[in-house]
Scaffold this motif. Structure first.
Motif, mmCIF file in Angstrom:
data_model
loop_
_atom_site.group_PDB
_atom_site.id
_atom_site.type_symbol
_atom_site.label_atom_id
_atom_site.label_comp_id
_atom_site.label_asym_id
_atom_site.label_seq_id
_atom_site.Cartn_x
_atom_site.Cartn_y
_atom_site.Cartn_z
ATOM 1 N N ALA A 21 -47.273 10.702 -41.036
ATOM 2 C CA ALA A 21 -46.300 9.776 -40.445
ATOM 3 C C ALA A 21 -46.805 8.343 -40.546
ATOM 4 N N TYR B 174 -40.525 1.587 -39.739
ATOM 5 C CA TYR B 174 -40.006 2.536 -38.743
ATOM 6 C C TYR B 174 -38.577 2.951 -39.077
ATOM 7 N N THR C 284 -38.054 5.356 -42.170
ATOM 8 C CA THR C 284 -38.784 6.628 -42.214
ATOM 9 C C THR C 284 -37.994 7.671 -41.443
ATOM 10 N N ARG C 285 -37.760 8.807 -42.085
ATOM 11 C CA ARG C 285 -37.028 9.899 -41.443
ATOM 12 C C ARG C 285 -37.992 11.023 -41.085
ATOM 13 N N LEU C 286 -37.698 11.728 -40.021
ATOM 14 C CA LEU C 286 -38.547 12.857 -39.632
ATOM 15 C C LEU C 286 -38.545 13.951 -40.698
ATOM 16 N N LYS D 22 -39.217 20.537 -39.840
ATOM 17 C CA LYS D 22 -38.825 19.528 -38.857
ATOM 18 C C LYS D 22 -38.960 20.063 -37.425
ATOM 19 N N LYS E 100 -38.710 10.562 -33.223
ATOM 20 C CA LYS E 100 -39.379 9.663 -34.167
ATOM 21 C C LYS E 100 -40.071 8.540 -33.406
ATOM 22 N N TYR F 183 -44.034 7.480 -33.523
ATOM 23 C CA TYR F 183 -44.466 6.116 -33.831
ATOM 24 C C TYR F 183 -45.335 5.561 -32.698
#
Length: 185
Positions: free
Chosen positions: A20, A29, A32-34, A45, A55, A59
């Protein structure tokens, strides 16, 4: 068919955090996708959600880790050269933290506020070090602005080094040392 070996939870969490951080640093941020984090960490996921509720939580966990690491730059080190040596190793291993803090401006108000808190904590740690130096010639009213100068300057140097990874660590250490010694004189 080869059976996949189950990774213990703490190791999986660390893997998710590492991937991540890399993706947040590269994409920011907001972009960015999970799903991307899960794919990079070779997990599903739902596994990401088992470790982080969102998410934003993921972060924030990365920012929290960086903040918790800040005092370790000084632990057991009294001279500027050894502090900088340890710090530069950290920058190399955690380049995502510098990019997340100083280049990524995406995210909501809570994320932007958290980035600011981490930056302020870095200044506090450095100010305490400056104030605690025996024989320091930095007047008390100049401790905090000196810490800000060093924090900002060293963050900029870290970002430059991230962009120029072929520059040897001793070159960067010499620059950081010269700047730091001049500010503390």
């Amino acid at each position: 068919m080869v059976a996949r070996q189950r990774i213990p939870g703490p190791e999986r969490r660390a893997l998710i955090l590492r991937e991540a951080g890399r993706l947040f640093a590269r994409n920011g941020y907001s972009s960015t996708r999970l799903d991307d984090v899960a794919a990079a960490a070779h997990v599903t996921k739902p596994i990401v959600y088992r470790h982080f509720e969102s998410k934003q939580a993921l972060y924030m966990a990365l920012l929290d880790k960086h903040e918790a690491d800040l005092p370790t730059f000084l632990e057991g080190r009294a001279d500027v050269a050894s502090i900088l040596d340890h710090w530069l190793d950290y920058v190399r291993e955690n380049s995502h933290a510098w990019v997340m803090l100083f280049r990524d401006s995406s995210g909501d108000d809570e994320i932007r506020q958290r980035r600011r808190q981490v930056s302020l904590r870095a200044r506090e740690v450095l100010a305490a070090f400056i104030a605690g130096q025996a024989g320091s010639r930095v007047p008390p009213e100049q401790v905090e602005p000196t810490a800000e100068l060093l924090t900002s300057g060293l963050a900029g140097l870290a970002l430059w080094w991230i962009d120029h990874p072929d520059v040897p660590k001793p070159v960067v250490a010499a620059v950081a040392g010269r700047i730091s010694q001049a500010a503390l004189a």
